[in-house]
Design an enzyme around this catalytic site. Structure first.
Site, PDB file in Angstrom:
ATOM      1  N   GLU A 235      -3.250  -7.237 -11.990  1.00 49.12           N
ATOM      2  CA  GLU A 235      -2.027  -7.279 -11.829  1.00 49.12           C
ATOM      3  C   GLU A 235      -1.590  -7.627 -10.634  1.00 49.12           C
ATOM      4  O   GLU A 235      -1.956  -6.622  -9.508  1.00 49.12           O
ATOM      5  CB  GLU A 235      -1.043  -6.297 -12.520  1.00 49.12           C
ATOM      6  CG  GLU A 235       0.550  -6.287 -12.382  1.00 49.12           C
ATOM      7  CD  GLU A 235       1.071  -5.237 -12.996  1.00 49.12           C
ATOM      8  OE1 GLU A 235       2.105  -4.835 -12.430  1.00 49.12           O
ATOM      9  OE2 GLU A 235       0.908  -4.875 -14.096  1.00 49.12           O
ATOM     10  N   GLU A 240       9.060  -6.545  -5.993  1.00 44.81           N
ATOM     11  CA  GLU A 240       9.520  -5.682  -6.986  1.00 44.81           C
ATOM     12  C   GLU A 240      10.032  -4.153  -6.128  1.00 44.81           C
ATOM     13  O   GLU A 240       9.706  -4.235  -4.783  1.00 44.81           O
ATOM     14  CB  GLU A 240       8.043  -4.854  -7.447  1.00 44.81           C
ATOM     15  CG  GLU A 240       8.138  -3.695  -8.406  1.00 44.81           C
ATOM     16  CD  GLU A 240       7.124  -3.156  -9.110  1.00 44.81           C
ATOM     17  OE1 GLU A 240       7.121  -2.797 -10.258  1.00 44.81           O
ATOM     18  OE2 GLU A 240       6.047  -3.438  -8.562  1.00 44.81           O
TER      19      GLU A 240
END
Length: 434
Positions: A235, A240
């Site tokens: 990932e 974020e």
């Protein structure tokens, strides 16, 4: 208007005769007629070609093509996009124009290209294989409707419900908007949108040109790529953060065995700061992975929005993983032109990178799709509700809102989430083609 209703073979014959007979073609009436016939012929030729594609399955690069994957998913590919229409700030909206979000308020559409050098194409082995922008932005994405894996106070809508609720749409500037429900005093979770590209790539460059991202206490927006069996397939968190943070955090999560050689930014050749340690294994770090916080205080949240957005590029290849960020006005011209070349000095040092020397991409990353998400509270935003000290979060959300828990605030105060939306000009994916 002559010849509009003539059979096509006769119209084409007259056109060819005219082109071979200058004296006749010089007649103004006949000239206009022939030009009209040519336009009609060209249009019908395209229609015939389209019908032949449908009938015989031929593939032309100027049309979207769908290729089945082994797991039954599809690749939605727009490989014929024009280079000059690609990259940051080159979408349908113009700099300084404005649209509306789902609440009907004005949303910034200042281009990330504003103030940048004139976009110019350069030689590059990286070729566009997929583009999402303009009115067909949502083509090639699937709307996720399952439970939030990060335990957020959220319910994800399918495409029909999200469109009906004006939580997923294209605004007047031609940008994609993904918003959240702003109803006050909810008994249940807050509605939101999470989408995933149907395509999967084990290597590539993913370039995001965004003007606005969700922000505010309780929010947890992210844009990332991962494989179907993450973290086994890896990932890569490109964008974020949570709550009122202003500095983006990029992180990778993998199977055991992936590490970075140092926590020193100079040694790693990055502009960010290592904040998650050097072990990237999700199972061994309580899913923390190895994160890098951007040094730019306009790389996330309200600061990103107020600065007119920016462009992120995530590169996954044999050398490893690297992530670049350019705020508005600083996007390299090759990126703006849709001919990205990471080897150029104009790209500068990456915000974060994880070298293949400690994390072999072919071992830890495969079959990545891109994902947009806006969730609330959960394993990160909820856990740091009472914390402070992160850039942008000098005061905790508990203090700012007066609510002791993130969940209580999110359910009660929907009006606080008018800024919790994505406004995206484009997502473009490039593959290395030597």
């Amino acid at each position: 208007m002559i010849f509009r209703s003539l059979p096509m073979h006769l119209a084409l014959f007259l056109l060819e005769f005219a082109l071979l007979t200058p004296s006749v073609y010089s007649s103004s009436i006949f000239s206009r007629a022939v030009q009209q016939t040519h336009r009609i012929a060209a249009r019908h030729t395209k229609e015939i070609a389209r019908d032949l594609r449908l009938a015989f399955g031929a593939v032309l690069v100027s049309e979207p093509i769908q290729q089945p994957l082994d797991n039954g998913r599809t690749i939605y590919c727009k490989s014929g996009a024009v280079a000059g229409s690609s990259g940051g700030g080159q979408g349908n909206g113009s700099a300084g124009s404005s649209g509306t979000n789902s609440q009907g308020t004005s949303t910034s559409t200042k281009s990330a290209a504003a103030g940048s050098p004139t976009a110019s194409a350069v030689s590059t082995p990286w070729k566009l294989v997929e583009a999402h922008n303009g009115s067909d932005f949502f083509e090639g994405w699937s709307f996720f409707t399952g439970s939030d894996p990060t335990h957020g106070v959220v319910d994800y809508l399918d495409e029909n419900d999200a469109t009906s609720a004006s939580l997923a749409y294209i605004n007047s500037a031609g940008n994609a908007v993904m918003a959240v429900d702003t109803t006050n005093n909810l008994a249940d979770n807050r509605k939101s949108v999470r989408i995933t590209t149907n395509s999967q790539y084990s290597q590539g460059i993913w370039i995001l040109d965004a003007l606005h991202m969700p922000t505010g206490c309780g929010t947890w927006p992210s844009f990332w790529t991962n494989g179907p069996n993450s973290p086994a397939d890896g990932e890569i968190d490109i964008v974020e953060g949570v709550n009122d943070y202003t500095n983006n955090q990029a992180t990778i999560h993998t199977n055991p065995g992936c590490t970075i050689s140092s926590s020193n930014s100079t040694v790693l050749g990055i502009t960010g700061t290592v904040v998650g340690g050097t072990n990237c294994a999700a199972a061994e770090t309580n899913n923390q992975g190895c994160g890098v916080r951007s040094s730019s205080d306009v790389s996330f949240g309200a600061a990103f929005n107020n600065n007119g957005g920016g462009v992120y590029a995530s590169k996954l290849d044999d050398t490893g993983v690297s992530i670049h960020f350019w705020p508005t006005g600083q996007v390299p011209s090759d990126v703006l032109a849709g001919t990205p070349n990471p080897s150029l000095a104009t790209w500068g040092a990456p915000l974060a990178q994880w070298s293949s020397s400690g994390c072999n991409p072919s071992t830890f990353f495969s079959d990545h799709s891109a994902i947009f998400d806006t969730t609330f509270c959960g394993d990160w935003a909820g856990e740091v509700w009472s914390d402070s000290g992160i850039p942008g979060q000098e005061q905790s959300c508990a203090q700012r809102t007066g609510y002791s828990t993130c969940e209580a605030f999110v359910k009660a105060d929907g009006s606080a989430f008018t800024q919790a939306y994505w406004e995206v000009k484009s997502v473009k994916i490039y593959q290395y083609q030597s």
